[in-house]
Design an enzyme around this catalytic site. Sequence first.
Site, PDB file in Angstrom:
ATOM      1  N   GLU A  74       0.821  -1.210   0.000  1.00 13.55           N
ATOM      2  CA  GLU A  74       0.000   0.000   0.000  1.00 13.55           C
ATOM      3  C   GLU A  74       0.859   1.266   0.000  1.00 13.55           C
ATOM      4  O   GLU A  74       1.966   1.273   0.549  1.00 13.55           O
ATOM      5  CB  GLU A  74      -0.900   0.014   1.242  1.00 13.55           C
ATOM      6  CG  GLU A  74      -1.818  -1.180   1.338  1.00 13.55           C
ATOM      7  CD  GLU A  74      -2.463  -1.301   2.712  1.00 13.55           C
ATOM      8  OE1 GLU A  74      -3.590  -1.842   2.767  1.00 13.55           O
ATOM      9  OE2 GLU A  74      -1.846  -0.893   3.712  1.00 13.55           O
ATOM     10  N   ASP A 246      -7.707  -4.687   8.912  1.00 11.50           N
ATOM     11  CA  ASP A 246      -7.228  -3.475   8.242  1.00 11.50           C
ATOM     12  C   ASP A 246      -7.090  -3.614   6.734  1.00 11.50           C
ATOM     13  O   ASP A 246      -6.357  -2.852   6.109  1.00 11.50           O
ATOM     14  CB  ASP A 246      -5.889  -3.038   8.848  1.00 11.50           C
ATOM     15  CG  ASP A 246      -4.820  -4.127   8.746  1.00 11.50           C
ATOM     16  OD1 ASP A 246      -5.107  -5.205   8.184  1.00 11.50           O
ATOM     17  OD2 ASP A 246      -3.692  -3.888   9.217  1.00 11.50           O
TER      18      ASP A 246
END
Length: 358
Positions: A74, A246
């Site tokens: 990410e 998450d």
Amino acid sequence: MNARASVLMAPENLANQFQTRYLDIADIRTLLSRKGIENVLLELVAYIESDYRRWQDFQKCARVANHSPDGVIELMPVSDSQRYGFKYVNGHPANTFQNMLTVMAFGALADVATGFPLLLSEFTIVTALRTAATSAWVASLLARPAARSMAVIGNGAQSEFQILAFKAVLGISQVRVFDIDPAATDKLLANLAGITGLTLIRCNSTADAVRGADIVTTVTADKNYATILTPEMIEDGMHINAVGGDCPGKTELHAEVLRRGKVFVEYEPQSRIEGDIQQMPADFAVTELWEVLQHKKPGRDSEGQVTIFDSVGFALEDFAALRYLHAHAEVMSLGQLMNLIPQDFNPKDLFGFSRQSD
């Protein structure tokens, strides 16, 4: 400082102005050694809260994620009018079988006026620090004021940081710990042995650990739809700090646990995709943290209410940590200045510069 002002600086300041400060793992360990982990956590809390209080100053977006069967990589960007920050971070739960960390990261801070990179830093340890600081800060807003006991489910790389943050910020003195891997709990108990004012209790199950706890932190790593906490475990007045859920397809809370409490998130567009609330309908009610800080919405409504922080980690927390590192590294002379960007040449002749040899 704008670009023109930087050009007009005195010659002796130009070298530092156009160099990037680099912090490696050794520099972060030096920072922690000199200041103490609990002090760093407390100082990070102040930086994080300061930035959340000026929520409207930032350009924000959900993080950009590339998923694979083994994990996720990410990028997490955010900026205000002066600074731009981003973090590169991964999440690969199977890495531990190869003696690698599940989460690895680095961060960068740049000058908005010129785009020049001011700081490049290790962010694996710092991510653990800022995650723990955020957890404890949010609990200071939402948990019952008299909270002193805590359960930590998942005793991996994040767990010690979480416990020390809650001790430093809220005065948590008793922590009940459980992990399906007994070796993880052995590690946690050894690392935190002998810390004054902290009692650690090893438990045999999640249910055993959370029974009677004021605050429950879940910080597990498996990338799947898990139900670490189920409805019968939840007691009136608990504050739940759900850290491990998450990314898409990864949760820790049974849906009925979410319905039982009042849910708070960092940045709703990201949390809807990645948090435990990905299980819930699009109109499921949540409150963003900045709304509590700016008194737009209330936090805890009553002593008996269950509050839930559906934590996924947001770029603003990394931005605050980058600001903290940049400020303290300069004062403490940490890291090294390096020529990451070409300089001292005609900026319209990059090709000519590239042909030169040192």
